[in-house]
Design an enzyme around this catalytic site. Structure first.
Site, PDB file in Angstrom:
ATOM      1  N   GLN A  52       0.897  -1.232  -0.029  1.00  0.00           N
ATOM      2  CA  GLN A  52       0.071   0.039   0.058  1.00  0.00           C
ATOM      3  C   GLN A  52       0.780   1.099   0.105  1.00  0.00           C
ATOM      4  O   GLN A  52       1.997   1.602   1.006  1.00  0.00           O
ATOM      5  CB  GLN A  52      -0.784   0.070   1.256  1.00  0.00           C
ATOM      6  CG  GLN A  52      -1.534   1.331   1.632  1.00  0.00           C
ATOM      7  CD  GLN A  52      -2.524   2.014   0.417  1.00  0.00           C
ATOM      8  OE1 GLN A  52      -2.271   2.737  -0.103  1.00  0.00           O
ATOM      9  NE2 GLN A  52      -3.724   1.234   0.619  1.00  0.00           N
ATOM     10  N   ARG A  54       0.001   4.093   0.483  1.00  0.00           N
ATOM     11  CA  ARG A  54      -0.353   5.354   1.668  1.00  0.00           C
ATOM     12  C   ARG A  54       0.060   4.754   2.750  1.00  0.00           C
ATOM     13  O   ARG A  54      -0.407   3.747   3.530  1.00  0.00           O
ATOM     14  CB  ARG A  54      -2.006   5.516   1.559  1.00  0.00           C
ATOM     15  CG  ARG A  54      -2.393   6.559   2.431  1.00  0.00           C
ATOM     16  CD  ARG A  54      -3.559   6.921   2.068  1.00  0.00           C
ATOM     17  NE  ARG A  54      -4.217   8.248   2.720  1.00  0.00           N
ATOM     18  CZ  ARG A  54      -5.127   8.530   3.737  1.00  0.00           C
ATOM     19  NH1 ARG A  54      -5.668   7.438   3.941  1.00  0.00           N
ATOM     20  NH2 ARG A  54      -5.309   9.570   4.100  1.00  0.00           N
ATOM     21  N   SER A  68     -18.980   8.501  10.332  1.00  0.00           N
ATOM     22  CA  SER A  68     -19.883   8.421   9.171  1.00  0.00           C
ATOM     23  C   SER A  68     -20.407   7.001   8.837  1.00  0.00           C
ATOM     24  O   SER A  68     -21.339   6.874   8.393  1.00  0.00           O
ATOM     25  CB  SER A  68     -18.988   8.977   7.926  1.00  0.00           C
ATOM     26  OG  SER A  68     -19.966   8.892   6.814  1.00  0.00           O
ATOM     27  N   GLY A  73     -23.062   3.517   6.929  1.00  0.00           N
ATOM     28  CA  GLY A  73     -22.425   2.147   6.648  1.00  0.00           C
ATOM     29  C   GLY A  73     -21.482   2.523   5.608  1.00  0.00           C
ATOM     30  O   GLY A  73     -21.017   3.714   5.404  1.00  0.00           O
ATOM     31  N   GLN A  76     -19.134   2.723  -0.505  1.00  0.00           N
ATOM     32  CA  GLN A  76     -18.410   2.179  -1.599  1.00  0.00           C
ATOM     33  C   GLN A  76     -17.644   1.066  -1.218  1.00  0.00           C
ATOM     34  O   GLN A  76     -16.859   1.056  -0.444  1.00  0.00           O
ATOM     35  CB  GLN A  76     -17.552   3.042  -2.273  1.00  0.00           C
ATOM     36  CG  GLN A  76     -16.709   2.838  -3.359  1.00  0.00           C
ATOM     37  CD  GLN A  76     -15.959   3.870  -4.058  1.00  0.00           C
ATOM     38  OE1 GLN A  76     -15.758   4.948  -3.586  1.00  0.00           O
ATOM     39  NE2 GLN A  76     -15.247   3.626  -5.285  1.00  0.00           N
ATOM     40  N   GLY A  95      -9.045   0.763  -0.666  1.00  0.00           N
ATOM     41  CA  GLY A  95      -9.859   0.876   0.529  1.00  0.00           C
ATOM     42  C   GLY A  95      -9.423   0.638   1.941  1.00  0.00           C
ATOM     43  O   GLY A  95     -10.432   0.300   2.756  1.00  0.00           O
ATOM     44  N   GLU A  96      -8.100   0.636   2.060  1.00  0.00           N
ATOM     45  CA  GLU A  96      -7.597   0.328   3.319  1.00  0.00           C
ATOM     46  C   GLU A  96      -8.097   1.009   4.515  1.00  0.00           C
ATOM     47  O   GLU A  96      -8.288   0.781   5.601  1.00  0.00           O
ATOM     48  CB  GLU A  96      -5.997   0.303   3.493  1.00  0.00           C
ATOM     49  CG  GLU A  96      -5.357  -0.124   4.771  1.00  0.00           C
ATOM     50  CD  GLU A  96      -3.857  -0.321   4.713  1.00  0.00           C
ATOM     51  OE1 GLU A  96      -3.390  -0.302   5.771  1.00  0.00           O
ATOM     52  OE2 GLU A  96      -3.526  -0.713   3.786  1.00  0.00           O
ATOM     53  N   GLU A 129      -5.197   4.373  -7.753  1.00  0.00           N
ATOM     54  CA  GLU A 129      -6.418   4.848  -7.096  1.00  0.00           C
ATOM     55  C   GLU A 129      -6.199   5.955  -6.045  1.00  0.00           C
ATOM     56  O   GLU A 129      -6.880   7.018  -6.038  1.00  0.00           O
ATOM     57  CB  GLU A 129      -6.939   3.637  -6.367  1.00  0.00           C
ATOM     58  CG  GLU A 129      -8.275   4.097  -5.822  1.00  0.00           C
ATOM     59  CD  GLU A 129      -8.312   3.973  -4.289  1.00  0.00           C
ATOM     60  OE1 GLU A 129      -9.664   4.539  -3.820  1.00  0.00           O
ATOM     61  OE2 GLU A 129      -7.299   3.922  -3.664  1.00  0.00           O
ATOM     62  N   ALA A 134      -6.258  12.265  -4.945  1.00  0.00           N
ATOM     63  CA  ALA A 134      -5.586  13.050  -4.462  1.00  0.00           C
ATOM     64  C   ALA A 134      -5.567  12.836  -2.945  1.00  0.00           C
ATOM     65  O   ALA A 134      -5.659  13.798  -2.045  1.00  0.00           O
ATOM     66  CB  ALA A 134      -6.402  14.609  -4.798  1.00  0.00           C
TER      67      ALA A 134
END
Length: 295
Positions: A52, A54, A68, A73, A76, A95-96, A129, A134
């Site tokens: 990853q 990030r 949130s 839930g 995405q 999506g980590e 991704e 950004a």
């Protein structure tokens, strides 16, 4: 890595890869909806991607996202692939942060889209991704570009065309990776902007200057003036001002000849540490240097 993988350009096609991580569109066709149908997977069966790009997940941002998720839930789905090391588990491709926040929100299952990505495709999608959203700081973004070039043999020009970023933008970010690690940490942590960091790339003492910029709260323009000012040349310790020995000068000459660029070695007398400086005259030379170092 197979020869075919290395020569296939930017993965199996940027549009094909990014089709799986583009935000949902309510106007999508029925065929698209079928292709993107997701399933629920127990959160303990999902593992992060060790590649990853990030690295920084701030607690405050995770808590906001967790709040949130508790309310609405996970909207995405995560993009995952079957784990290459453990049967029955799934490795995150994209999506980590949602995965981490969902655990804070105490969710037991997460919606996922499963794709049969190879190792190289999984890394490409993870990098692309994050960059397209950004969602990376300047150092993480630069490391992403470096990985695309190093792992897949892409040039700056190829990455520029594929991601819609100017070559100068990519080159300027890659230069930030030449800064001392502590200065890079300042950028990762938001203490310095990418603009501040760029003013330090060619400075003789970037760490000392970075600390001054932070302590004085200088603007980018003020940081540029500080980096160019004669006072920015901090006096070197006596041990570093000592005359270079013949072996060091010979090594400088050999490295300069091998790289085709001027190389300077500053080695503290009596110590094991030092600094090697390679000077380039153009972005083409920098591109060439990156290619040689990544070979």
């Amino acid at each position: 890595m197979s020869k075919n993988q290395k020569q296939r350009g930017l993965g199996r096609g940027l549009s094909a890869l990014m089709a799986d991580v583009t935000p949902e569109d309510d106007t999508r066709s029925e065929a698209q909806a079928t292709r993107r149908a997701d399933m629920l997977v127990p959160v303990e069966k999902i593992v992060p991607n060790p590649e990853q790009p990030r690295r920084l997940f701030t607690q405050e941002q995770l808590e906001d996202l967790a709040s949130s998720i508790r309310e609405k839930g996970v909207i995405q789905p995560l993009i995952v692939r079957p784990s290459p090391t453990k049967e029955g588990e799934f490795e995150i491709v994209a999506g980590e942060r949602r995965w981490r926040a969902s655990q804070m929100a105490q969710l037991h299952e997460l919606p996922v889209i499963i794709r049969e990505y190879s190792d190289t495709e999984a890394l490409e999608v993870a990098i692309i991704e994050n960059i397209q959203r950004a969602d990376l700081n300047a150092i993480e973004e630069a490391a992403g570009y470096r990985d695309l070039m190093k792992r897949f043999g892409h040039t700056q020009e190829k990455v520029s065309e594929a991601l819609g970023k100017s070559r100068s933008h990519i080159a300027n970010l890659l230069r930030l990776l030449n800064l001392p690690e502590e200065v890079q940490d300042f950028v990762r942590n938001g203490k310095l902007t990418a603009g501040h960091a760029r003013t330090l790339v060619n400075a003789e003492h970037p760490l000392e200057l970075a600390r001054q910029i932070i302590s004085k709260g200088l603007s980018v323009r003020a940081a540029e003036k500080l980096a160019k000012a004669p006072a920015a040349k901090v006096a070197k310790p006596a041990a570093q001002r000592a005359e270079k020995d013949a072996d060091t000068r010979a090594l400088e000459s050999d490295l300069s000849a091998a790289l085709g660029m001027k190389v300077q070695i500053d080695h503290a007398a009596g110590g094991d540490a030092g600094v090697v400086t390679v000077r380039y005259k153009s972005l083409d030379e920098l591109d060439e240097l990156c290619g040689k170092l990544s070979t």
